[in-house]
Design an enzyme around this catalytic site. Structure first.
Site, PDB file in Angstrom:
ATOM      1  N   ASP A 282      50.291  40.147  36.087  1.00  0.00           N
ATOM      2  CA  ASP A 282      48.833  40.217  35.977  1.00  0.00           C
ATOM      3  C   ASP A 282      48.113  39.173  36.823  1.00  0.00           C
ATOM      4  OD1 ASP A 282      49.246  42.261  34.158  1.00  0.00           O
ATOM      5  OD2 ASP A 282      49.215  40.899  32.441  1.00  0.00           O
TER       6      ASP A 282
ATOM      7  N   LYS B 130      47.607  41.458  41.581  1.00  0.00           N
ATOM      8  CA  LYS B 130      48.299  42.119  42.699  1.00  0.00           C
ATOM      9  C   LYS B 130      47.547  43.360  43.177  1.00  0.00           C
ATOM     10  CE  LYS B 130      51.910  42.388  39.969  1.00  0.00           C
ATOM     11  NZ  LYS B 130      51.499  41.507  38.858  1.00  0.00           N
TER      12      LYS B 130
ATOM     13  N   GLY C 217      50.160  47.320  35.094  1.00  0.00           N
ATOM     14  CA  GLY C 217      48.762  47.752  35.071  1.00  0.00           C
ATOM     15  C   GLY C 217      48.059  46.998  36.172  1.00  0.00           C
ATOM     16  N   HIS C 218      47.750  47.671  37.268  1.00  0.00           N
ATOM     17  CA  HIS C 218      47.160  47.008  38.435  1.00  0.00           C
ATOM     18  C   HIS C 218      45.697  47.430  38.563  1.00  0.00           C
ATOM     19  CE1 HIS C 218      51.363  46.311  40.416  1.00  0.00           C
ATOM     20  NE2 HIS C 218      51.249  45.793  39.223  1.00  0.00           N
TER      21      HIS C 218
ATOM     22  N   GLN D 247      54.949  43.324  37.824  1.00  0.00           N
ATOM     23  CA  GLN D 247      55.311  42.187  36.966  1.00  0.00           C
ATOM     24  C   GLN D 247      55.205  40.892  37.778  1.00  0.00           C
ATOM     25  OE1 GLN D 247      57.709  45.202  36.654  1.00  0.00           O
ATOM     26  NE2 GLN D 247      55.911  45.699  35.473  1.00  0.00           N
TER      27      GLN D 247
HETATM   28  P1  GDP Z   1      47.992  42.832  38.393  1.00  0.00           P
HETATM   29  O1  GDP Z   1      48.854  43.430  37.332  1.00  0.00           O
HETATM   30  O2  GDP Z   1      48.659  41.694  39.086  1.00  0.00           O
HETATM   31  O3  GDP Z   1      47.470  43.840  39.385  1.00  0.00           O
HETATM   32  O4  GDP Z   1      46.727  42.222  37.640  1.00  0.00           O
HETATM   33  P2  GDP Z   1      45.882  42.908  36.453  1.00  0.00           P
HETATM   34  O5  GDP Z   1      45.058  43.997  37.032  1.00  0.00           O
HETATM   35  O6  GDP Z   1      46.767  43.266  35.314  1.00  0.00           O
HETATM   36  O7  GDP Z   1      45.030  41.696  35.944  1.00  0.00           O
HETATM   37  C1  GDP Z   1      44.160  41.000  36.770  1.00  0.00           C
HETATM   38  C2  GDP Z   1      42.757  41.082  36.165  1.00  0.00           C
HETATM   39  O8  GDP Z   1      41.940  40.106  36.765  1.00  0.00           O
HETATM   40  C3  GDP Z   1      42.073  42.401  36.411  1.00  0.00           C
HETATM   41  O9  GDP Z   1      41.217  42.684  35.357  1.00  0.00           O
HETATM   42  C4  GDP Z   1      41.288  42.143  37.710  1.00  0.00           C
HETATM   43  O10 GDP Z   1      40.151  42.993  37.825  1.00  0.00           O
HETATM   44  C5  GDP Z   1      40.869  40.732  37.495  1.00  0.00           C
HETATM   45  N1  GDP Z   1      40.707  39.899  38.696  1.00  0.00           N
HETATM   46  C6  GDP Z   1      41.432  39.915  39.843  1.00  0.00           C
HETATM   47  N2  GDP Z   1      41.030  38.915  40.652  1.00  0.00           N
HETATM   48  C7  GDP Z   1      40.059  38.265  40.004  1.00  0.00           C
HETATM   49  C8  GDP Z   1      39.270  37.113  40.301  1.00  0.00           C
HETATM   50  O11 GDP Z   1      39.401  36.464  41.337  1.00  0.00           O
HETATM   51  N3  GDP Z   1      38.356  36.716  39.362  1.00  0.00           N
HETATM   52  C9  GDP Z   1      38.189  37.383  38.186  1.00  0.00           C
HETATM   53  N4  GDP Z   1      37.276  36.931  37.340  1.00  0.00           N
HETATM   54  N5  GDP Z   1      38.918  38.463  37.879  1.00  0.00           N
HETATM   55  C10 GDP Z   1      39.850  38.878  38.756  1.00  0.00           C
HETATM   56  P1  IMO Z   2      51.932  43.906  36.018  1.00  0.00           P
HETATM   57  O1  IMO Z   2      52.587  44.649  37.146  1.00  0.00           O
HETATM   58  C1  IMO Z   2      52.430  41.352  32.519  1.00  0.00           C
HETATM   59  C2  IMO Z   2      56.019  41.985  30.068  1.00  0.00           C
HETATM   60  C3  IMO Z   2      55.836  42.562  28.686  1.00  0.00           C
HETATM   61  C4  IMO Z   2      57.034  41.940  27.983  1.00  0.00           C
HETATM   62  C5  IMO Z   2      58.105  41.958  29.064  1.00  0.00           C
HETATM   63  C6  IMO Z   2      59.044  43.153  28.985  1.00  0.00           C
HETATM   64  O2  IMO Z   2      50.684  44.515  35.533  1.00  0.00           O
HETATM   65  O3  IMO Z   2      51.803  42.450  36.359  1.00  0.00           O
HETATM   66  P2  IMO Z   2      58.828  45.747  29.507  1.00  0.00           P
HETATM   67  O4  IMO Z   2      57.835  46.754  29.053  1.00  0.00           O
HETATM   68  O5  IMO Z   2      58.907  45.582  30.978  1.00  0.00           O
HETATM   69  O6  IMO Z   2      60.175  45.943  28.883  1.00  0.00           O
HETATM   70  O7  IMO Z   2      58.291  44.350  28.888  1.00  0.00           O
HETATM   71  O8  IMO Z   2      57.416  41.981  30.295  1.00  0.00           O
HETATM   72  N1  IMO Z   2      55.411  42.811  31.158  1.00  0.00           N
HETATM   73  C7  IMO Z   2      54.303  42.458  31.826  1.00  0.00           C
HETATM   74  N2  IMO Z   2      53.456  41.422  31.654  1.00  0.00           N
HETATM   75  N3  IMO Z   2      52.225  42.219  33.525  1.00  0.00           N
HETATM   76  C8  IMO Z   2      53.076  43.246  33.723  1.00  0.00           C
HETATM   77  O9  IMO Z   2      52.990  44.068  34.801  1.00  0.00           O
HETATM   78  C9  IMO Z   2      54.142  43.437  32.828  1.00  0.00           C
HETATM   79  N4  IMO Z   2      55.146  44.342  32.725  1.00  0.00           N
HETATM   80  C10 IMO Z   2      55.916  43.937  31.705  1.00  0.00           C
HETATM   81  O10 IMO Z   2      54.624  42.140  28.120  1.00  0.00           O
HETATM   82  O11 IMO Z   2      56.775  40.601  27.664  1.00  0.00           O
HETATM   83 MG    MG Z   3      48.743  43.910  35.277  1.00  0.00          MG
END
Ligand code: GDP
Ligand code: IMO
Ligand code: MG
Length: 422
Positions: free
Chosen positions: A13, A16, A40-41, A223
């Protein structure tokens, strides 16, 4: 040409999805190499927020191919729902979205096994996203799995039934776990028909040919490094190699073909699910970060645990990935603080530790912090890094010196446009 890689350096998270979307105009192909719908991207532009789980984050740019590599595990139901959500945007999936024939399928019973295993673990549960990831990779390495290529085979149903019988043989031992498989199978088979409408390719041939033809490829990690099956905080990890090496096995790319490795990290740290987190803040400060950063999972909605940036952890991630440049995300979130802490080393049994240790689960780790001046202002309207407040520039300079890798991107908000180059 070489394959550039973008991957998470913390516990996932990091942002990416946002950065892949920002970088996509410089590439011809965006390829996911591991993970599955546990990811979840999030992407934000023109006032709309999109969350992708299996589809690569380059999908919104016309003329760019998005490829789901052999290292990915696909849940047809989640995948088909993602396609439905994207339909209003008029994307031509048949020409722009490719699936590797070697990508493994998540069956309904894989999800049941995931849930049953977590239930049996009780308070020791991994905190899995319950998407069936672990059991699907277990069947892959156990040589029992079903792959995308199998859905075109005349004996697909036989293969499916044989695997389901194996799974049911395990599920009977979970006596207090009940389920209704038939209810899950109907949408699964409907979604298999949707998968059949896409191009299934020999992706390793496709990608290597594309590189030979001068195409630019960006591999999108899912991840983060600390969730890697080998190098993460085992057993509280996911079941794939999230590190750079995963690109080679998850796409069929030789190590000599890896170009830039873009490591992405939050200006602080988060983790969702169970497992060790040395700099976690179980206090009002952690709560403030969660609120300001809207730190709730994009896949499960669970609150993310929050803490300060951890340089011991980050240096380790940079080492195992061979990171050549960094992107620092969510800098705006720290704008609420007058002072910011950064963990420079750990104390374990009174001894200074700078290398990320083997065991972080059972050891008593005391993070030692250096305090830096905060910028204490709103960064979200900032248009270039030259105009950034001095404490933010200092933070970046300090981290670059500590990590020995340039920070090229500073993100100051979730939108595409809130991205500064350094
Ligand atoms: P990913 O899994 O690495 O793609 O990241 P996620 O989408 O799960 O989580 C990142 C969260 O932070 C999302 O809600 C993005 O919209 C948000 N986000 C990304 N970059 C920034 C930033 O620079 N500032 C803020 N406030 N939010 C951000
Ligand atoms: P993105 O790509 C954050 C965590 C789960 C759990 C562990 C194992 O959005 O960064 P799994 O379902 O893979 O067996 O869970 O890994 N986890 C993540 N945490 N971002 C993710 O993906 C994750 N994918 C799995 O919360 O602790
Ligand atoms: Mg994510």
């Amino acid at each position: 040409m070489k394959v550039d890689v973008l991957l998470g350096l913390q516990w996932g998270d990091e942002g990416k999805g946002k950065i892949v979307d920002v970088l996509t105009p410089s590439y011809d192909i965006i390829a996911r190499f591991q993970g599955g719908p546990n990811a979840g991207h999030t992407l934000e532009f023109e006032g709309i927020k999109h969350v992708l789980h299996t589809i690569p984050s380059g999908i919104f740019h016309p003329n760019v191919i998005n490829l789901v590599g052999n290292g990915v595990v696909i849940d047809p139901v989640v995948f088909s729902a993602e396609l439905d959500k994207l339909k209003p945007f008029g994307i031509d999936f048949s020409s722009r979205l490719l699936l590797s024939k070697k990508a493994h399928l998540i069956l309904p019973t894989h999800k049941l096994l995931d849930a049953a295993s977590e239930q049996a673990k009780g308070k020791n549960k991994i905190g899995s996203t319950l998407k069936g990831i672990g059991p699907t990779y277990m069947d892959k390495t156990g040589r029992n799995g079903l792959r995308v290529g199998d859905i075109f085979s005349p004996n697909f149903m036989e293969k499916y039934q044989a695997l389901v019988e194996k799974h049911e043989g395990i599920l009977v031992h979970h006596t207090d776990f009940t389920y209704d498989l038939a209810a899950l199978e109907q949408p699964w088979f409907a979604a298999i028909e949707v998968l059949k409408t896409l191009q299934a390719v020999d992706s390793e041939h496709y990608l290597n040919q594309a590189l030979q033809n001068g195409k630019k490829v960006l591999a999108e990690g899912a991840q983060g490094t600390m969730l890697d099956i080998d190098f993460g905080t085992y057993p509280f990890v996911t079941s794939s190699n999230t590190v750079t090496a995963g690109t080679c096995t998850g796409l069929g790319i030789a190590p000599t073909k890896i170009g830039s490795v873009i490591g992405i990290f939050k200006a602080y740290c988060t983790r969702v699910g169970s497992g060790p987190f040395p700099t976690e803040l179980n206090d009002a400060t952690g709560e403030l970060i969660r609120k300001e950063g809207n730190e709730f999972g994009a896949t499960t909605g669970r609150p993310r645990r929050c803490g300060w940036l951890d340089l011991v952890q980050l240096r380790y991630a940079i080492m195992v990935n061979g990171v050549t440049e960094l992107s620092m995300m969510k800098s705006d979130v720290l704008g609420i603080f007058e002072h910011i802490n950064v963990c420079t080393h750990y104390l374990i049994n009174g001894e200074k530790v700078t290398d990320f240790p083997y065991d972080v689960t059972d050891l008593e780790i005391e993070p030692v912090y250096e305090q830096l001046e905060g910028w204490h202002c709103d960064l979200t309207e900032l248009e270039d890094f030259e105009s950034a407040p001095a404490p933010l520039k200092n933070y970046v300079t300090y981290l670059q010196a500590q990590l020995n890798v340039p920070i090229r991107v500073i993100s100051v908000g979730p939108d595409r446009k809130q991205t500064l180059q350094n």
